[in-house]
Scaffold this motif. Structure first.
Motif, PDB file in Angstrom:
ATOM      1  N   CYS A 196       0.899  -1.062   0.030  1.00  0.00           N
ATOM      2  CA  CYS A 196      -0.132  -0.152   0.053  1.00  0.00           C
ATOM      3  C   CYS A 196       0.910   0.971  -0.187  1.00  0.00           C
ATOM      4  O   CYS A 196       1.998   1.284   0.730  1.00  0.00           O
ATOM      5  N   THR A 197       0.472   2.090  -0.963  1.00  0.00           N
ATOM      6  CA  THR A 197       1.272   3.404  -0.983  1.00  0.00           C
ATOM      7  C   THR A 197       0.344   4.728  -0.629  1.00  0.00           C
ATOM      8  O   THR A 197      -0.504   4.880  -1.189  1.00  0.00           O
ATOM      9  N   HIS A 199      -0.771   8.695  -0.435  1.00  0.00           N
ATOM     10  CA  HIS A 199      -0.754   9.964  -1.447  1.00  0.00           C
ATOM     11  C   HIS A 199      -1.397  10.967  -0.466  1.00  0.00           C
ATOM     12  O   HIS A 199      -2.565  11.225  -0.992  1.00  0.00           O
ATOM     13  N   TYR A 203      -5.732   9.680  -1.316  1.00  0.00           N
ATOM     14  CA  TYR A 203      -5.935   8.281  -1.742  1.00  0.00           C
ATOM     15  C   TYR A 203      -4.875   7.453  -1.515  1.00  0.00           C
ATOM     16  O   TYR A 203      -3.753   7.827  -1.272  1.00  0.00           O
ATOM     17  N   ASP A 205      -2.632   3.567  -3.331  1.00  0.00           N
ATOM     18  CA  ASP A 205      -2.612   2.497  -4.112  1.00  0.00           C
ATOM     19  C   ASP A 205      -2.263   1.340  -3.577  1.00  0.00           C
ATOM     20  O   ASP A 205      -1.455   1.082  -2.797  1.00  0.00           O
ATOM     21  N   ARG A 207      -1.028  -2.643  -4.412  1.00  0.00           N
ATOM     22  CA  ARG A 207      -0.656  -3.587  -5.366  1.00  0.00           C
ATOM     23  C   ARG A 207      -0.619  -5.048  -4.755  1.00  0.00           C
ATOM     24  O   ARG A 207      -0.418  -5.050  -3.627  1.00  0.00           O
ATOM     25  N   SER A 236      -1.389  -3.126 -15.090  1.00  0.00           N
ATOM     26  CA  SER A 236      -0.955  -2.088 -14.197  1.00  0.00           C
ATOM     27  C   SER A 236      -0.776  -2.532 -13.109  1.00  0.00           C
ATOM     28  O   SER A 236       0.268  -1.938 -12.430  1.00  0.00           O
ATOM     29  N   PHE A 238      -2.196  -2.555  -9.993  1.00  0.00           N
ATOM     30  CA  PHE A 238      -2.515  -1.671  -8.656  1.00  0.00           C
ATOM     31  C   PHE A 238      -4.114  -1.182  -9.076  1.00  0.00           C
ATOM     32  O   PHE A 238      -4.396  -0.827  -9.889  1.00  0.00           O
ATOM     33  N   THR A 240      -6.359   1.996  -7.110  1.00  0.00           N
ATOM     34  CA  THR A 240      -6.588   3.189  -6.532  1.00  0.00           C
ATOM     35  C   THR A 240      -7.635   3.369  -5.692  1.00  0.00           C
ATOM     36  O   THR A 240      -8.639   3.255  -6.315  1.00  0.00           O
ATOM     37  N   CYS A 291      -2.927   4.431   4.529  1.00  0.00           N
ATOM     38  CA  CYS A 291      -2.624   2.647   4.533  1.00  0.00           C
ATOM     39  C   CYS A 291      -2.327   2.194   6.197  1.00  0.00           C
ATOM     40  O   CYS A 291      -2.196   2.951   7.051  1.00  0.00           O
TER      41      CYS A 291
END
Length: 293
Positions: A196-197, A199, A203, A205, A207, A236, A238, A240, A291
């Motif tokens: 998890c990333t 932002h 939001y 992302d 993966r 892709s 991932f 969002t 996350c």
């Protein structure tokens, strides 16, 4: 004493001994040679059915199990049926301890459904320790108990618990032999962790690990069984997720995101590509997501 008198006296004495001896012999025989007899008033026995249908493998698509079990007083005397539960040695006692159970009497097996509300007279526990499903039954009568089993988040993955329900019937100080019915509870392998990333809390992302599945395989993310966000392919890699994407399933707090592979019709399969957590919360500028917990 004349010869005739001696003979007469001997005959009288002989008759006396014979009669007396016969009477004594008859009394002795009647006191020692009596016959033995017994009468069976009734029997206490029990029967259990339905446990074979309780075997289950839990998954995201099968988060709980609701099944009926029928308990029968198969004897000829009215009595009270009681149950016990135990885990077969060598199977996972830890799993049995982390599967919550509620059981309640119902009118019939058809009344025990996944949507049925828990009724009166319920008992709660786990499959390692469940209070008795006790019923008072006439001879030959049966009762149906609806059981609902739900594994906790802490239930061990890749585990199987073989559970045995024991049943006996009692009346006063008399108790029947115990009969048993068994079933198995299984949990799937632990899902791979999502990456998890964040932002800026706007939001995230998520993966999933690369796999041997074709690159054009479609995936979707689910929270509480509801699809959230947009579908994506392995190309892709991932998905969002913004706060509004989770609104159909959750609006606040820590949520588990499960990414599943989709079939050719776009429906979720039982194949879990990865699982992880995100947290929904509120900042001054509105709903936010991050996350983890």
């Amino acid at each position: 004493m004349t010869r005739r008198l001696r003979i007469a006296l001997a005959l009288v004495l002989s008759a006396t001994f014979v009669v007396g001896g016969s009477s004594a012999a008859w009394a002795l025989w009647t006191s020692s040679a009596g016959t033995t007899s017994s009468t069976t008033i009734g029997t206490l026995t029990a029967g259990i059915s339905g446990t074979d249908a309780m075997t289950v493998t839990f998954s995201d698509s099968v988060p709980a199990m609701t099944k009926p079990v029928t308990l029968t007083n198969t004897g000829t005397l009215a009595g009270t049926t009681t149950t016990t539960v135990s885990t077969v040695a060598g199977s996972s006692a830890a799993l049995a301890q982390t599967v919550d159970v509620v059981a309640w009497p119902v009118a019939s097996t058809a009344a025990c459904t996944t949507s049925a509300a828990v009724g009166t007279g319920s008992v709660t526990g786990t499959w390692a320790s469940l209070p008795s499903m006790t019923s008072s039954l006439a001879a030959g009568a049966s009762t149906v108990w609806c059981t609902r089993s739900t594994p906790r988040a802490s239930a061990p993955a890749s585990s199987t618990a073989n559970v045995v329900i024991g049943l006996s019937t009692s009346s006063g100080s008399w108790r029947s032999a115990t009969v048993t019915g068994g079933f198995s509870l299984t949990t799937p392998a632990a899902a791979a962790a999502l990456t998890c990333t964040d932002h800026s809390n706007n939001y995230v992302d998520v993966r999933w690990p690369d796999s041997s599945r074709p690159a054009d395989t479609w995936y979707a993310a689910y929270v509480n069984g509801t699809m959230v966000g947009s579908r994506a392919q392995t190309y892709s890699g991932f998905i969002t997720l913004a706060p509004q994407d989770l609104a159909p399933a959750a609006t606040t707090g820590t949520q588990t995101v499960v990414v599943k592979a989709l079939d050719s019709n776009g429906n979720p399969t039982t194949t879990v590509a990865g699982s992880g957590t995100v947290t929904l919360f509120t900042q001054n500028n509105g709903p936010s997501i991050r996350c983890g917990a």
